[in-house]
Every structure is written in C-alpha cells, then in structure tokens.
Design an enzyme around this catalytic site. Structure first.
Site, PDB file in Angstrom:
ATOM      1  N   ASN A  48       5.577   4.347   1.587  1.00 21.75           N
ATOM      2  CA  ASN A  48       4.752   3.315   2.065  1.00 21.75           C
ATOM      3  C   ASN A  48       3.677   2.632   1.217  1.00 21.75           C
ATOM      4  O   ASN A  48       2.754   1.975   1.909  1.00 21.75           O
ATOM      5  CB  ASN A  48       4.092   3.916   3.297  1.00 21.75           C
ATOM      6  N   ILE A 104      -1.028  -0.148   1.101  1.00 18.71           N
ATOM      7  CA  ILE A 104      -0.430   1.094   2.209  1.00 18.71           C
ATOM      8  C   ILE A 104       0.031   0.227   3.273  1.00 18.71           C
ATOM      9  O   ILE A 104      -0.372  -0.915   3.813  1.00 18.71           O
ATOM     10  CB  ILE A 104      -1.486   1.959   2.827  1.00 18.71           C
ATOM     11  N   CYS A 105       1.425   0.590   3.490  1.00 15.29           N
ATOM     12  CA  CYS A 105       2.062  -0.052   4.564  1.00 15.29           C
ATOM     13  C   CYS A 105       2.053   0.619   5.878  1.00 15.29           C
ATOM     14  O   CYS A 105       2.722   1.472   6.044  1.00 15.29           O
ATOM     15  CB  CYS A 105       3.588  -0.622   4.212  1.00 15.29           C
ATOM     16  N   LEU A 106       0.958   0.419   6.694  1.00 14.04           N
ATOM     17  CA  LEU A 106       0.917   1.231   7.855  1.00 14.04           C
ATOM     18  C   LEU A 106       0.574   0.183   9.127  1.00 14.04           C
ATOM     19  O   LEU A 106      -0.470  -0.475   8.925  1.00 14.04           O
ATOM     20  CB  LEU A 106      -0.252   2.296   7.909  1.00 14.04           C
TER      21      LEU A 106
END
Lengths: 421, 171
Positions: free
Chosen positions: B102, B109-111
């Site tokens: 992620n 950050i991919c969240l």
C-alpha cells in the site's frame, strides 16, 4: 420557454420585494447553488419532450442546496418570537441528550464534543439573540457558511445518525447492502458522502423527529402531471413545520415553500449539505459576498412587525425596513446592471407556458467561458475548474448570468431547443 | 506556541476572523488530540508536533506488529494537517523507507480512510492504529511487485522489507 422564478408562488406571495434574485444569489452563492438538469445528459434530454424538459426545469428551479442539521433553527429563527427562546432551549437540551447515543456506541466524548459544542453554540447564540432582542442574525449566516462550524454541525448529525443506526440495526439492516458498521463507516461518517435513503430515514428517526418537525420528500419522479410527488416521512409534526427535501437519486436538496409553514416564507438556505467538505473546490471568494444583503433574503425578519426593526439596531446598512427598490440592496446589482432585466415570473403551479414563446433578446451579458457551470452545482458533480467562475456565473438560478438561463449568451441551445438534435 | 484566542462573537469582526477561526479550530482540535495521546498512549504508536510549533506538522512512529514482516521495526511518519482538519484528512507519509503493497517508494500511502472515506472522528491515533494494522493486512497494490510477493512468497517479501528498511536518525 419560461423559467420560473423559484420563489414566486403566485400572487399571494406576501413579500413581493423579496423575490429578488440578487438576494438569493448572495446567500446561495456562498452555499451550494444547485442548478438542476445537469444530471440529464444531452442524450437523456433527447428523450424528453420539451414539455417535460420545461417541467423539470421549473421543478429544478426550486432546487436548494442540501441542508441537513439546522433548518429547524432557520425556521424557528425566521419566526423570531421571544417564546422561541424557550423552544430553542428545549431543542438544545434535546440535542445534548442525544449524546447518550454517542456514548452508547462507545464514541469517546473527547472525540465528539467539539462537534456537539458547535451545534450547542449555534443554538445558544440563537437563544441569546432572541432574548436580547438583537435582530442581527449574521452569526447564523456566518455559522452556516463558514466551513468549520458548518462542518462541525454536520459531523455532529452524521455521528448521531450513525449511532442511531448502530443502536437500531434491526430497523435498517434489511435495507443495507452491507453490515451496519461498514455502512456507517462508508456511507454515513465520511466527510465526503451524501446521505442516502436509509441514512435519511435514520436521521429523521434518530434526530429530527424528536424536534417536532415534519419531513417531506418531494420526489422528481416521472409520473404524470406537473406536480412533484410528495412523500411524507413523518407521521406527525407537532410544530406544524415541515422540512421539505427535493430528491433526485443520490442527492437531497432542501426546498422551501411559501405556503403553510406558519408565517414563514422560507427562502434562505442557511446551511451546507451533509456533504460539505468541498470548500477547496469552491472559490473562497464566494464567502466574500456581502453577508448583509444576504440577510435580506431571510424572509419575515424585516417585515415582521413583531421585530420592531430599527435601522439603528442593525449594523447592516442595507437592511432597511423599506428598501427603495427590490434590487436596491444588492451589491451585485451595481456590479452588473444588466441583471435588472429579469425574466417574466412564472409560478411553479401555473400551466405550462408555451414552450415556443420567443426568449427575449440577449442582453449585453458578458460572455462566459463555455466550461462554466452548466446547471447543477453540486460539488460532487462539479468539475474543479468551475470553481473560479462560481461567484459570478452561478450564484442564483434565474440570473441571466447562469448559463442555464436562456438569456445567457452562452446558453446551450441543445438543452432547450425543442427541435434540436 | 502562540494561539490566538480572540473574541469571535462580534459579527462585524466575524468575517475577518473567519479565516483565522479555522486555524484556531484546527489548533484546538490538535491540542486536544495531543493531550489525549499523552494522557492515554496506545502501545506501539506515538506522535508529537514538530518543533516549528504551528501544530500543523507532526511526526509519528509506529512499531511493526508482531507476526508480520515488520515485527520489531520502528517506522516514522509525517503528518501534515490541512486548515480544515478534521474535515479533510491529514497528509500522511512514511518517512522511513518501507516495502509494503500500500505504500509507494516516496512513502505515499494508499488507504481509503486517508482519502474519500475520511471521517471527522478519525484522528492521529486512529490513523496510526489503522496504519499499524495495514502493515499486517495490505489491501491495495500501490506497489504491485510488493503485492505480488506478499501473496506468493512471504519469505522473500520479508527479505525485501528488511532490505528496504533503514532506521532514521532522530533529528
């Protein structure tokens, strides 16, 4: 082709000089102007008859930006009556008592208190204003326009709604495509979500109903006739006041009707929608409009004799009990003199005006870029590059400055020409 | 640190103050968060404002959860809070180089909760806890190679994690 004035409700309108789009513009430009029809793609529009289009446009003209938490406040306040201080007090206590919902779902008070405080603060200021006889309601306009307090109130109501659903899962789960917790964390809590049908039910059951306000959804379905279909969502409304929301899939707008709601001629939308975190996509300059004149759009405040309005009471020079002209108090009017050429008034309930009626000649409106807002300016559907043009192009629906208006030089014939493609 | 606490009740001043109001509200909220973090710290996470004192920039650390490839590692992150926080999410970056599906190589950050699923009730602490659990449960292949390796070869994945990891000096 006739575009109706949104607030004209026939000759019975008690406040003719409030039918002023400049005023309307002032307020709504800093809110969420919502012009409809954008959801009809050109392709979809081809499928509609001119009459239908016209009907939709008339209905659409009454669109208001979505409003959730505090229309009750606006209504109460518009009725400004000392006894409302007590009522507002009651409401304040009631809202506060709803904290138990948040406690029950295990939300820590240090997390939710800033949101609750924002709501309480507004209610308290209303009480203070009523009690002290101060007629300056600019704090309300500010509170519902200034992103932070508006967002806080909305978040408060989001939390209450989510808590209500979590505490009454049996009532909502059968209608949800996912578990309750997931629904709340993806459809209710996130800042950038619009309320959906189930969420609205929960908001009404858990939060609004207790206030005594009724809620009615006006649904723009495509049934016969030229009247919008109302759905009463509350069984009783002791206060006699009803909050009306205009529904189209994915979006609710608050709608004000001049009739029936006590002596209120609701015009002003004082709040942000539930999805309000779009401040970045809205030109900050929209907030720079003269708040004073926007207050003029609050009905009754100036007319109500109980108000004992004195010019000296008000810090707002433009708020005079007898404005010299309907358009005299608008700053925009000075900026754009051509805007005085308003379209003819058409009542929303009047028969279809002849679609073929020739539009008045184009006025000397400045040209607007074609990428300007076409119609509906819900931030969710708005392109980011529209924001810069908002203050001048979109503020109110029936301005020729609105590209959805037939007098706009950039008006798109495809949307309106009956024999177009 | 200097916090403006002026009277915002005056309607005449209100418009002028509105802008500052936002900053004030952000500051107030962040102070509350800091207080909370200090009063009831959660194991494995910590956060503190940067030295420059505007409270809008924080540095945080999380420790890798046990039974994950990140076990025993300490990871530093930066938080940048927007002026309309908490109604917009903070910008959170891994400062410590990290190998994770992620997270890209710039530390981004991919969240979802840091993007469109952000809610105003989230805070530094809940973001850090989410990130901590993300370490053991990657879900979005921003780093496609890492995602593939996570699925196919945990041993190799862990080697990549350790190879990439570098403890940052305290500044």
């Amino acid at each position: 082709m006739s575009l109706s004035k949104p607030w004209n409700h026939g000759s019975h309108h008690p406040f003719p000089h409030k039918q002023n789009f400049d005023l309307y513009r002032d307020v709504s430009s800093s809110l969420r102007p919502a012009f409809s029809l954008s959801t009809f793609s050109p392709f979809a529009m081809n499928a509609l008859s001119p009459d239908e289009m016209e009907r939709f446009q008339r209905l659409s003209n009454t669109y208001q930006p979505d409003v959730q938490p505090s229309h009750s406040i606006a209504l109460d306040y518009a009725n400004a009556d000392p006894t409302l201080a007590a009522k507002t007090n009651t409401e304040s206590s009631r809202i506060k008592s709803l904290n138990t919902l948040l406690d029950q779902i295990g939300l820590a008070d240090h997390i939710y208190e800033i949101f609750v405080d924002a709501t309480e603060d507004i209610l308290k200021r209303i009480i203070d204003a009523i009690q002290s006889g101060v007629q300056d309601e600019s704090f309300l306009v500010e509170a519902f326009n200034e992103g932070y307090s508006s967002d806080a109130v909305i978040t408060h109501f989001r939390l209450l709604t989510g808590a209500w659903i979590k505490l009454n899962p049996g009532r909502y789960l059968p209608f949800l495509p996912m578990p309750v917790d997931q629904y709340c964390s993806t459809r209710i809590d996130p800042v950038k979500t619009e309320i959906d049908e189930v969420g609205l039910q929960a908001l009404i059951h858990g939060v609004i109903e207790g206030s005594g306000f009724g809620v009615e959804i006006l649904y723009l379905d495509r049934s016969e006739g030229d009247a919008v279909t109302p759905h009463q969502l509350t069984t009783n409304c002791p206060s006699g006041a009803t909050l009306r929301l205009l529904y189209r899939p994915g979006h609710y707008d608050i709608l004000y009707q001049a009739e029936s709601t006590l002596n209120v001629a609701p015009i002003v939308n004082l709040q942000y929608g539930l999805s309000s975190d779009y401040t970045n996509s809205w030109d900050n300059a929209t907030l720079g409009f003269d708040m004073n004149s926007s207050l003029m759009a609050i009905p009754n405040l100036m007319q109500d004799s109980s108000f004992g309005m004195g010019a000296s009471m008000s810090p707002m020079p433009s708020v005079s009990p007898a404005p010299p002209s309907p358009y005299g108090m608008s700053p925009q009017q000075e900026m754009y003199p051509p805007m005085q050429s308003h379209p003819p008034i058409a009542s929303i309930s009047s028969p279809h005006p002849p679609p073929s009626s020739a539009p008045p000649p184009m006025t000397s409106l400045p040209s607007r870029s074609s990428d300007g807002p076409q119609i509906r300016l819900n931030p969710l559907v708005m392109k980011p590059n529209l924001s810069r043009s908002l203050p001048v192009t979109t503020p109110f629906k029936n301005s020729p400055y609105n590209q959805a208006h037939f007098q706009n030089s950039d008006f798109e014939p495809i949307h309106w020409e009956p024999h177009g493609r | 640190m200097d916090y403006n606490m002026e009277d915002t009740q005056n309607p005449v001043e209100a418009q002028k103050v509105a802008q500052r109001n936002d900053t004030q509200s952000v500051t107030k909220r962040l102070q509350a968060e800091l207080m909370q973090l200090m009063l009831s710290p959660s194991p494995g996470i910590s956060a503190f404002p940067d030295a420059d004192g505007d409270l809008l920039a924080w540095t945080a650390t999380i420790t890798g959860p046990t039974e994950t490839p990140y076990e025993g590692l300490t990871l530093k992150l930066s938080f940048k809070f927007p002026n309309d926080y908490p109604y917009s999410p903070p910008t959170v970056l891994f400062k410590t180089p990290i190998y994770h599906p992620n997270v890209d190589f710039s530390g981004r950050i991919c969240l979802d909760i840091l993007k469109d699923k952000w809610s105003a009730v989230y805070n530094v602490s809940s973001v850090l806890l989410s990130l901590q659990s993300l370490l053991g449960e990657p879900n979005n292949p921003l780093n496609a190679q890492a995602a593939e390796l996570w699925d196919s070869n945990q041993e190799e994945f862990k080697r990549h994690v350790l190879a990439r990891h570098q403890d940052l000096d305290d500044e």
